[in-house]
Enzyme design. Structure first.
Site, PDB file in Angstrom:
ATOM      1  N   CYS A 112       5.050   8.015  -9.464  1.00  0.00           N
ATOM      2  CA  CYS A 112       4.349   7.465 -10.484  1.00  0.00           C
ATOM      3  C   CYS A 112       4.948   6.865 -11.603  1.00  0.00           C
ATOM      4  O   CYS A 112       4.719   5.975 -12.318  1.00  0.00           O
ATOM      5  CB  CYS A 112       3.196   8.360 -10.921  1.00  0.00           C
ATOM      6  SG  CYS A 112       4.162   9.785 -11.879  1.00  0.00           S
ATOM      7  N   CYS A 252       0.864 -15.694  -6.046  1.00  0.00           N
ATOM      8  CA  CYS A 252       1.675 -17.129  -6.250  1.00  0.00           C
ATOM      9  C   CYS A 252       1.823 -17.398  -4.817  1.00  0.00           C
ATOM     10  O   CYS A 252       2.911 -16.893  -4.227  1.00  0.00           O
ATOM     11  CB  CYS A 252       2.673 -16.954  -6.954  1.00  0.00           C
ATOM     12  SG  CYS A 252       2.642 -16.803  -8.904  1.00  0.00           S
TER      13      CYS A 252
END
Length: 262
Positions: A112, A252
């Site tokens: 994490c 993108c």
């Protein structure tokens, strides 16, 4: 084990297609433990592709705020044994004292990336607000840069298992680094920018991965104005980009992208 600077190795595999199998050689992306040691103290063990280790170590040291500049790095030595790769760095007293204080506050790290901080406020501590101005021209250059990515990714072309981080200036990819880890690829690129002393106001970073908060943090440390990624952003990445005034464009692909922060 012996790492190759190329970042990949060959292996015999059994390839199956419609219940027919063939023996053939395949390319596999390399992943090795890389231990980063500062003034004799082990700080982190990263799983990384063993290419461009020097620029990786320098980029990591700067993007994690361990060093303020490469002037604080006095020496760097890379060695290898049967367990992995070791990078021994000698750093300034100021940097080492700050690093020891940081280690005192850390109780451990997990995937994490947040374990060890004492409060949520520390997530944004010591992170500068990005001052690099992003022009509309840069956004218009994203599709042209995307079109260049695939032909520049040598390791990924062979193995299908590496992320890439590219530095784009005037729509052209002028530098690209690959690694099995997206944050490692970015550290390699950022290390290159620091070594070459390139002006971050001249271009932007493009990556083949999703946009996670770690990438935002690292770009902010370098005053990068624009991060463009192929895949999706996380909610924390968007929130952090907004707080740090970093422009984030994701999804993108082809001639399209989504602008999440400006």
């Amino acid at each position: 084990m012996e790492a190759q600077e190329l970042g990949y190795e060959t292996m015999q595999v059994h390839r199956f297609h419609r219940e027919v199998s063939e023996n053939e050689m395949d390319y596999i992306v390399q992943e090795y433990p890389v231990v980063l040691i500062y003034n004799g103290i082990s700080h982190a063990v990263m799983m990384a592709t063993p290419s461009d280790i020097e620029v990786f170590a320098k980029g990591f040291s700067l993007s994690e705020g361990i060093l303020h500049s490469l002037m604080e790095l006095y020496s760097l030595e890379i060695s290898q044994n049967e367990l992995g790769i070791q990078v021994d760095m000698s750093i300034s007293s100021r940097a080492f004292i700050a690093l020891k204080e940081q280690r005192r506050m850390m109780v451990g790290r997990t995937g994490c990336g947040l374990c060890g901080i004492e409060s949520l406020k520390q997530l944004y501590s010591n992170l500068p607000v990005v001052s690099t101005k992003v022009s509309a021209t840069w956004l218009n250059q994203i599709p042209h840069a995307i079109a260049q990515l695939k032909i520049r990714q040598k390791i990924s072309e062979l193995t299908g298992g590496a992320h890439a981080a590219a530095w784009v200036v005037k729509g052209q990819i002028v530098a690209l680094f690959e690694d099995v880890g997206r944050h490692n690829a970015l550290d390699k690129l950022l290390g290159y920018l620091a070594i070459k002393n390139l002006n971050v106001a001249d271009g932007f970073v493009m990556m083949t991965s999703r946009a996670s908060y770690e990438l935002i943090r690292k770009c902010a440390q370098y005053n990068i104005g624009l991060l463009a990624t192929i895949s999706a952003p996380t909610s924390m990445a968007i929130e952090m980009a907004k707080k740090l005034n970093l422009t984030l464009a994701s999804f993108c692909r082809g001639d399209s992208f989504v602008l999440y922060t400006e």
